[in-house]
Design an enzyme around this catalytic site. Structure first.
Site, mmCIF file in Angstrom:
data_model
loop_
_atom_site.group_PDB
_atom_site.id
_atom_site.type_symbol
_atom_site.label_atom_id
_atom_site.label_comp_id
_atom_site.label_asym_id
_atom_site.label_seq_id
_atom_site.Cartn_x
_atom_site.Cartn_y
_atom_site.Cartn_z
ATOM 1 N N LYS B 99 -11.756 -1.952 9.939
ATOM 2 C CA LYS B 99 -11.790 -2.832 8.773
ATOM 3 C C LYS B 99 -11.420 -4.214 9.273
ATOM 4 C CE LYS B 99 -9.480 -4.053 4.524
ATOM 5 N NZ LYS B 99 -8.262 -3.951 3.725
ATOM 6 N N GLY B 160 -3.507 -8.189 -3.287
ATOM 7 C CA GLY B 160 -2.232 -7.968 -3.966
ATOM 8 C C GLY B 160 -2.074 -8.714 -5.278
ATOM 9 N N ALA B 186 -9.726 -5.534 -2.424
ATOM 10 C CA ALA B 186 -8.671 -6.482 -2.795
ATOM 11 C C ALA B 186 -8.784 -6.986 -4.234
ATOM 12 C CB ALA B 186 -8.621 -7.674 -1.858
ATOM 13 N N GLY B 187 -7.636 -7.097 -4.838
ATOM 14 C CA GLY B 187 -7.532 -7.696 -6.164
ATOM 15 C C GLY B 187 -7.476 -6.703 -7.305
ATOM 16 N N ASN B 208 -4.852 -0.739 -2.568
ATOM 17 C CA ASN B 208 -3.573 -0.279 -2.044
ATOM 18 C C ASN B 208 -2.466 -0.529 -3.052
ATOM 19 O OD1 ASN B 208 -1.151 0.134 -0.619
ATOM 20 N ND2 ASN B 208 -1.941 -0.659 1.262
ATOM 21 N N THR B 209 -2.163 -1.820 -3.274
ATOM 22 C CA THR B 209 -1.028 -2.187 -4.119
ATOM 23 C C THR B 209 -1.142 -1.630 -5.537
ATOM 24 O OG1 THR B 209 -1.032 -4.245 -2.858
ATOM 25 C CG2 THR B 209 0.462 -4.134 -4.723
#
Lengths: 69, 262
Positions: B99, B160, B186-187, B208-209
């Site tokens: 990645k 994040g 992301a986001g 992830n977050t």
């Protein structure tokens, strides 16, 4: 001789004939899977660890996978 | 057997959810969340071994075997660093998957497009299966595909941030441009963001977050599994067109005459 491992200076006897495998054993990393080693920005394949000798002034990075996104 | 799979280079996955392993309170919570998400592909970072710490329970011991590991180049600001990190990852994990992240600055963590293209070219030439974290710029995404990336991963919003997809119209254009998988990276803040991504034609979602930072990460992991499945199903089913005015769903023929006012 002085070598730098992961940003820390380490001292070894000059006549120690130190190989990559010896260095890893010293850090209890000898049997560890998932490790990669670079000397002076050059990656040393696992197969070459036993015969790759360390020299004074070498900068060594030992990395592994960790939690990441 | 489900015939609808995600194909990244030579790799094939049933799940269309990719999960990051960072920022969980402990390994147990990470494992349970990853398991509940149904993912087959989890991201890991490449960092120096802490020589002073215990050498037990590396993330490889916890996740390896059960899941395909996708190492990232997170934290790299230059193509040179990203390529070096990718090569270390390949040596450590014996995988050609990477990645690719090359970020511009700490505040936005947005990709540095110029360095990203340089790194992608080098890694593709070096035989990597490159999954490139990209800006939501259709032209950049197309360039990454043309270079030979196996997947292009436009961001919804900054890493994040939990802001979801800030430019869904760009995703529609990117969808038209790409033949390789388009993966939202992301986001993502909550399940509806993942549904929207899949409805816009994303082949998968990486987050992830949104899981690790949720009040109940395991429950949120389940929500995302369902969201990605649901969004994918809706995308394949084909939504109705939007219209400004109503269109009755009940039949008009056979209506009773209106009652006269007394």
């Amino acid at each position: 001789m002085n070598i730098q491992v992961n940003g820390q200076q380490q001292q070894f006897p000059n006549e120690s004939n130190l190989k990559v495998t010896d260095l890893l054993a010293g850090f209890e990393l000898k049997e560890q899977r998932g490790i990669a080693v670079a000397i002076n920005d050059r990656i040393i394949p696992k197969s070459q660890w036993p015969q790759t000798q360390l020299a004074d002034g070498d900068i060594i990075e030992i990395i592994r996978a960790t939690q990441g996104g | 057997m489900n015939e609808d799979f995600l194909q990244v280079g030579p790799y094939r996955f049933q799940s269309r959810l990719l999960v990051g392993t960072a920022r969980f309170a402990n390994y147990q919570l990470m494992l349970e969340s990853v398991q509940e998400s149904g993912t087959e592909l989890v991201t890991v970072a490449i960092r120096r071994v802490d020589l002073a710490a215990s050498k037990d329970f590396g993330v490889l011991d916890v996740l390896g075997g059960q899941y395909t590991l996708l190492p990232n180049t997170a934290g790299c600001f230059t193509a040179r660093d990203a390529v070096f990190t990718a090569q270390l990852a390949r040596e450590a994990l014996e995988t050609d998957l990477i990645k690719l992240e090359v970020i511009a600055d700490d505040q936005t963590l947005l990709p540095d497009s110029e360095q990203l293209l340089i790194a992608a070219r080098e890694l593709v030439a070096d035989g990597f299966v490159v999954m490139a974290y990209s800006n939501d710029d259709p032209v950049l995404c197309r360039k990454l595909q043309d270079i030979g990336c196996a997947a292009v991963m436009p961001l919804g919003s900054p890493i994040g941030s939990g802001m979801g997809i800030r430019n869904p119209y760009n995703f529609q254009i990117i969808r038209e441009f790409l033949e390789v998988p388009m993966i939202l990276d992301a986001g993502v803040g909550t399940a509806s963001d993942a549904v929207l991504a899949m409805e816009l034609g994303c082949d998968a979602v990486l987050l992830n977050t949104a899981i690790s930072g949720a009040k109940d990460p395991v429950a949120m992991a389940r929500a995302f599994r369902l969201a990605v499945e649901s969004g994918r199903a809706a995308y394949l089913a084909g939504r109705i067109p939007r219209r400004l005015y109503a269109e009755a769903s009940s039949p008009i023929v056979g209506m009773l005459p209106s009652l006269e006012e007394s």
